[in-house]
Design an enzyme around this catalytic site. Structure first.
Site, short mmCIF file in Angstrom:
data_model
loop_
_atom_site.label_atom_id
_atom_site.label_comp_id
_atom_site.label_asym_id
_atom_site.label_seq_id
_atom_site.Cartn_x
_atom_site.Cartn_y
_atom_site.Cartn_z
N GLU A 10 0.87 -1.27 -0.02
CA GLU A 10 0.04 0.15 -0.04
C GLU A 10 0.85 1.18 0.10
O GLU A 10 1.80 1.29 0.70
CB GLU A 10 -0.88 0.04 1.17
CG GLU A 10 -1.63 1.23 1.35
CD GLU A 10 -2.46 1.38 2.96
OE1 GLU A 10 -2.79 0.39 3.15
OE2 GLU A 10 -2.74 2.33 3.36
N GLU A 70 -2.49 11.87 2.96
CA GLU A 70 -3.10 11.28 4.13
C GLU A 70 -3.05 12.17 5.39
O GLU A 70 -1.88 12.69 5.30
CB GLU A 70 -2.85 9.99 4.44
CG GLU A 70 -3.85 9.07 5.19
CD GLU A 70 -3.38 7.79 5.55
OE1 GLU A 70 -2.32 7.37 5.26
OE2 GLU A 70 -4.48 6.97 5.87
#
Ligand SMILES: *[C@@H]1O[C@H](CO)[C@@H](O)[C@H](O)[C@H]1NC(C)=O
Length: 331
Positions: free
Chosen positions: A142, A147
């Protein structure tokens, strides 16, 4: 100690910079896919499952999102937003929002996002990221490019992998390493994140009119992330691969003996989402100044619809370039 380290590091950085110019990336990049405005409606799937990160969110399908105005697109813009009109009932799954996954999966390349606005505010946890098409997670890896949570002002770029992947303490990156192990079974899946500077996330990013984020995956280098300030005079068309490669990344995740690229990363789908509370935004609620607004993150989400008026993505374009040219030499 500090002086000694600097004296050692400066020549090392000089050698790295010099060698970067002497031995440029052998690849030439060509535009493989470009998503602008309505292109997102055809290139992505609207996910409706329960949020795997346990957010107070109800991901709706494409038709529902379009009907309720949670997704809209024109020739030049693509919007994804949280519902800001309704209270959430106690028994409900959560506040209506959107999570989209690209139908195509991509590997090595340079991914460039031109973003005017990202979701901001208490309880929000937006992300632009990619993960393995094959999985199951965390197999194939990932990569988190954008974020953050709540009222943060610094973006966190991070990797999450199977065991056997960690990052070296000294790297040529502008950001600050937060943790070294990318292994999801370590530190409660914290990942090996690098924190970018102030202005790369949330309100501080939006008030500047947004900007650009880019990620490069290259099996002979590793993974890099850049934030590029919006500058209509110097960069009217935004950054291109050559511009990015010539700059020190904000986050650098070199692969090699510390983390074998082929073992930990395969082709990824690209994801944009917006969840609320959950494993990150919810777990730090009590230590955030957001806690003054409601006793729990969930209570805040349920009872304050108008607080979500700025919880939206406004995307100008996503361009994905892939390498062509001489085969890369891999051991
Ligand atoms: C919802 O948000 C949009 C802008 O993001 C705003 O125009 C609208 O007035 C908001 N609605 C409510 C009820 O707050």
């Amino acid at each position: 100690m500090r002086a000694k380290f600097s004296a050692l590091l400066l020549p090392a950085i000089f050698v790295l910079l010099t060698s970067a110019q002497l031995f440029p990336d052998p690849a030439t990049y060509v535009l493989k896919d470009k998503f602008v405005g309505r292109d997102f409606l055809n290139g992505f799937n609207w996910e409706t499952f329960d949020d795997p990160t346990h957010g107070r969110v109800n991901y709706v399908d494409k038709n529902t999102a379009l009907q309720r105005g949670l997704t809209s697109a024109s020739d030049t813009k693509f919007f994804m937003r949280a519902d800001n009109k309704t209270m959430v009932a106690p028994g409900a799954r959560g506040r209506d929002s959107v999570r989209i996954t690209s139908y195509q999966a991509y590997g090595d390349g340079i991914y460039i996002l031109d973003l005017s606005h990202m979701p901001e505010g208490c309880s929000t946890w937006p992300a632009w990221w990619s993960t393995s098409q094959q999985g199951p997670w965390p197999q194939g890896g990932e990569i988190d490019i954008i974020e953050g949570v709540n009222i943060g002002a610094t973006n966190l770029a991070s990797l999450h992998t199977t065991p056997g992947c960690s990052m070296p303490p000294y790297r040529l990156q502008a950001g600050t390493a937060v943790s070294a192990s990318c292994d999801t079974s370590v530190n409660s899946n914290q990942g090996c994140g690098t924190s970018l500077r102030y202005g790369t996330y949330g309100t501080s990013f939006n008030v500047a009119g947004g900007g650009y984020f880019a990620m490069r995956r290259a099996r002979d280098h590793g993974i890099s992330v850049w934030y590029i300030k919006r500058d209509p005079f110097l960069l009217p068309d935004g950054p291109d691969p050559d511009f990015l490669i010539s700059r020190i990344p904000d986050a650098s995740f070199p692969t090699g003996n510390n983390c074998n690229y082929q073992d930990h990363f395969n082709d990824h789908n690209v994801i944009f989402d917006l969840t609320f509370c959950g494993d990150w935004a919810g777990s730090v609620w009590g230590t955030s100044s957001c806690a003054n607004a409601a006793p729990t993150c969930t209570a805040f989400v349920d009872n304050n619809p108008s607080a979500f008026s700025n919880a939206y993505w406004e995307i100008n374009s996503l361009k994905i370039y892939t390498p062509v040219g001489p085969p890369l030499i891999t051991p």
